[in-house]
Scaffold this motif. Structure first.
Motif, PDB file in Angstrom:
ATOM      1  N   GLN A  19     -16.222  11.191  -0.225  1.00 40.41           N
ATOM      2  CA  GLN A  19     -17.431  10.556  -0.749  1.00 40.41           C
ATOM      3  C   GLN A  19     -17.116   9.173  -1.305  1.00 40.41           C
ATOM      4  N   PRO A  20     -18.092   8.300  -1.326  1.00 38.95           N
ATOM      5  CA  PRO A  20     -17.883   6.986  -1.962  1.00 38.95           C
ATOM      6  C   PRO A  20     -17.356   7.149  -3.384  1.00 38.95           C
ATOM      7  N   GLY A  21     -16.386   6.313  -3.715  1.00 43.56           N
ATOM      8  CA  GLY A  21     -15.741   6.409  -5.010  1.00 43.56           C
ATOM      9  C   GLY A  21     -14.539   7.328  -5.040  1.00 43.56           C
ATOM     10  N   GLY A  22     -14.346   8.073  -3.975  1.00 41.51           N
ATOM     11  CA  GLY A  22     -13.234   9.007  -3.911  1.00 41.51           C
ATOM     12  C   GLY A  22     -11.930   8.343  -3.509  1.00 41.51           C
ATOM     13  N   SER A  23     -10.898   9.180  -3.365  1.00 37.83           N
ATOM     14  CA  SER A  23      -9.549   8.699  -3.053  1.00 37.83           C
ATOM     15  C   SER A  23      -8.941   9.487  -1.907  1.00 37.83           C
ATOM     16  N   LEU A  24      -8.066   8.823  -1.205  1.00 41.14           N
ATOM     17  CA  LEU A  24      -7.236   9.456  -0.176  1.00 41.14           C
ATOM     18  C   LEU A  24      -5.871   8.797  -0.207  1.00 41.14           C
ATOM     19  N   ARG A  25      -4.868   9.545   0.191  1.00 38.74           N
ATOM     20  CA  ARG A  25      -3.549   8.963   0.371  1.00 38.74           C
ATOM     21  C   ARG A  25      -3.118   9.175   1.815  1.00 38.74           C
ATOM     22  N   LEU A  26      -2.907   8.084   2.495  1.00 36.81           N
ATOM     23  CA  LEU A  26      -2.420   8.141   3.864  1.00 36.81           C
ATOM     24  C   LEU A  26      -0.899   8.094   3.861  1.00 36.81           C
ATOM     25  N   SER A  27      -0.316   8.781   4.818  1.00 44.43           N
ATOM     26  CA  SER A  27       1.130   8.789   4.979  1.00 44.43           C
ATOM     27  C   SER A  27       1.502   8.234   6.339  1.00 44.43           C
ATOM     28  N   CYS A  28       2.597   7.519   6.378  1.00 41.31           N
ATOM     29  CA  CYS A  28       3.159   7.036   7.633  1.00 41.31           C
ATOM     30  C   CYS A  28       4.588   7.545   7.692  1.00 41.31           C
ATOM     31  N   ALA A  29       4.814   8.524   8.554  1.00 49.59           N
ATOM     32  CA  ALA A  29       6.129   9.120   8.688  1.00 49.59           C
ATOM     33  C   ALA A  29       6.819   8.566   9.920  1.00 49.59           C
ATOM     34  N   ALA A  30       8.136   8.423   9.820  1.00 50.29           N
ATOM     35  CA  ALA A  30       8.908   7.858  10.924  1.00 50.29           C
ATOM     36  C   ALA A  30       9.874   8.880  11.481  1.00 50.29           C
ATOM     37  N   SER A  31      10.110   8.780  12.758  1.00 54.54           N
ATOM     38  CA  SER A  31      11.171   9.575  13.390  1.00 54.54           C
ATOM     39  C   SER A  31      11.946   8.653  14.312  1.00 54.54           C
ATOM     40  N   GLY A  32      13.237   8.871  14.337  1.00 57.29           N
ATOM     41  CA  GLY A  32      14.070   8.061  15.209  1.00 57.29           C
ATOM     42  C   GLY A  32      14.642   6.829  14.553  1.00 57.29           C
ATOM     43  N   PHE A  33      14.208   6.525  13.324  1.00 56.11           N
ATOM     44  CA  PHE A  33      14.781   5.392  12.609  1.00 56.11           C
ATOM     45  C   PHE A  33      14.530   5.578  11.116  1.00 56.11           C
ATOM     46  N   THR A  34      15.293   4.818  10.324  1.00 46.84           N
ATOM     47  CA  THR A  34      15.152   4.882   8.874  1.00 46.84           C
ATOM     48  C   THR A  34      14.120   3.856   8.443  1.00 46.84           C
ATOM     49  N   LEU A  35      13.008   4.364   7.985  1.00 43.86           N
ATOM     50  CA  LEU A  35      11.834   3.544   7.769  1.00 43.86           C
ATOM     51  C   LEU A  35      12.043   2.484   6.693  1.00 43.86           C
ATOM     52  N   ASP A  36      12.862   2.744   5.695  1.00 40.93           N
ATOM     53  CA  ASP A  36      12.989   1.794   4.593  1.00 40.93           C
ATOM     54  C   ASP A  36      13.689   0.504   5.000  1.00 40.93           C
ATOM     55  N   TYR A  37      14.264   0.448   6.183  1.00 38.88           N
ATOM     56  CA  TYR A  37      14.915  -0.773   6.643  1.00 38.88           C
ATOM     57  C   TYR A  37      13.941  -1.727   7.340  1.00 38.88           C
ATOM     58  N   TYR A  38      12.673  -1.322   7.444  1.00 42.03           N
ATOM     59  CA  TYR A  38      11.714  -2.103   8.220  1.00 42.03           C
ATOM     60  C   TYR A  38      10.434  -2.340   7.431  1.00 42.03           C
ATOM     61  N   ALA A  39       9.836  -3.486   7.695  1.00 43.22           N
ATOM     62  CA  ALA A  39       8.512  -3.752   7.142  1.00 43.22           C
ATOM     63  C   ALA A  39       7.500  -2.842   7.825  1.00 43.22           C
ATOM     64  N   ILE A  40       6.611  -2.277   7.041  1.00 44.67           N
ATOM     65  CA  ILE A  40       5.583  -1.377   7.572  1.00 44.67           C
ATOM     66  C   ILE A  40       4.208  -1.919   7.185  1.00 44.67           C
ATOM     67  N   GLY A  41       3.374  -2.046   8.173  1.00 39.04           N
ATOM     68  CA  GLY A  41       2.022  -2.528   7.934  1.00 39.04           C
ATOM     69  C   GLY A  41       0.997  -1.433   8.151  1.00 39.04           C
ATOM     70  N   TRP A  42      -0.118  -1.562   7.455  1.00 38.75           N
ATOM     71  CA  TRP A  42      -1.276  -0.687   7.654  1.00 38.75           C
ATOM     72  C   TRP A  42      -2.417  -1.537   8.215  1.00 38.75           C
ATOM     73  N   PHE A  43      -3.054  -0.996   9.208  1.00 37.61           N
ATOM     74  CA  PHE A  43      -4.180  -1.660   9.845  1.00 37.61           C
ATOM     75  C   PHE A  43      -5.341  -0.671   9.932  1.00 37.61           C
ATOM     76  N   ARG A  44      -6.525  -1.206  10.157  1.00 38.48           N
ATOM     77  CA  ARG A  44      -7.665  -0.319  10.379  1.00 38.48           C
ATOM     78  C   ARG A  44      -8.595  -0.936  11.402  1.00 38.48           C
ATOM     79  N   GLN A  45      -9.326  -0.062  12.070  1.00 40.12           N
ATOM     80  CA  GLN A  45     -10.317  -0.516  13.032  1.00 40.12           C
ATOM     81  C   GLN A  45     -11.567   0.318  12.871  1.00 40.12           C
ATOM     82  N   ALA A  46     -12.615  -0.352  12.463  1.00 39.37           N
ATOM     83  CA  ALA A  46     -13.902   0.311  12.305  1.00 39.37           C
ATOM     84  C   ALA A  46     -14.653   0.279  13.632  1.00 39.37           C
ATOM     85  N   PRO A  47     -15.585   1.198  13.827  1.00 43.18           N
ATOM     86  CA  PRO A  47     -16.352   1.218  15.081  1.00 43.18           C
ATOM     87  C   PRO A  47     -17.014  -0.121  15.349  1.00 43.18           C
ATOM     88  N   GLY A  48     -16.793  -0.653  16.546  1.00 47.89           N
ATOM     89  CA  GLY A  48     -17.415  -1.901  16.945  1.00 47.89           C
ATOM     90  C   GLY A  48     -16.817  -3.144  16.341  1.00 47.89           C
TER      91      GLY A  48
END
Length: 124
Positions: free
Chosen positions: A12-41
């Motif tokens: 609901q509006p005003g609420g919270s979520l926590r997204l996770s980005c998990a890595a396999s095949g490499f150690t994630l802390d050695y790399y810059a990680i970006g978050w992107f989003r795409q809304a419909p249209g």
């Protein structure tokens, strides 16, 4: 190199979520990680980034003060904590990296490896 975003859902509006980005095949802390989003249209937009070189973070103005990006190196995971969610935050969220060891946050066009997205829907 594989990334997997998770944690989306309906909130609901005003609420919270926590997204996770998990890595396999490499150690994630050695790399810059970006978050992107795409809304419909709409074009994909960069939301946030956490660098590898000095741990600095960046969030786009539209989410500043509401979204926070962080790492848990022990879990090889990057998080996007999203608070005070608004209907306009509704989108598929993706995490990505440029794959450059020890990098700072790159320009949006430099991201090479992308995870599957997770859908965030903000609605009453």
């Amino acid at each position: 190199v594989q990334l997997q975003a998770s944690g989306g859902g309906l909130v609901q509006p005003g609420g919270s979520l926590r997204l996770s980005c998990a890595a396999s095949g490499f150690t994630l802390d050695y790399y810059a990680i970006g978050w992107f989003r795409q809304a419909p249209g709409k074009e994909r937009e960069g939301v946030s980034c956490i660098s590898s070189s000095d741990g600095s973070t960046y969030v786009v103005d539209s989410v500043k003060g509401r979204f926070t990006v962080s790492r848990d190196n022990a879990k090889n995971t990057v998080y996007l904590q999203m608070n005070s969610l608004k209907p306009e935050d509704t989108a598929v969220y993706y995490c990505a990296t440029d794959g450059r060891y020890g990098s700072s946050c790159p320009p949006p066009g430099n991201y090479v490896y992308w995870g599957q997205g997770t859908l965030v829907t903000v609605s009453s």
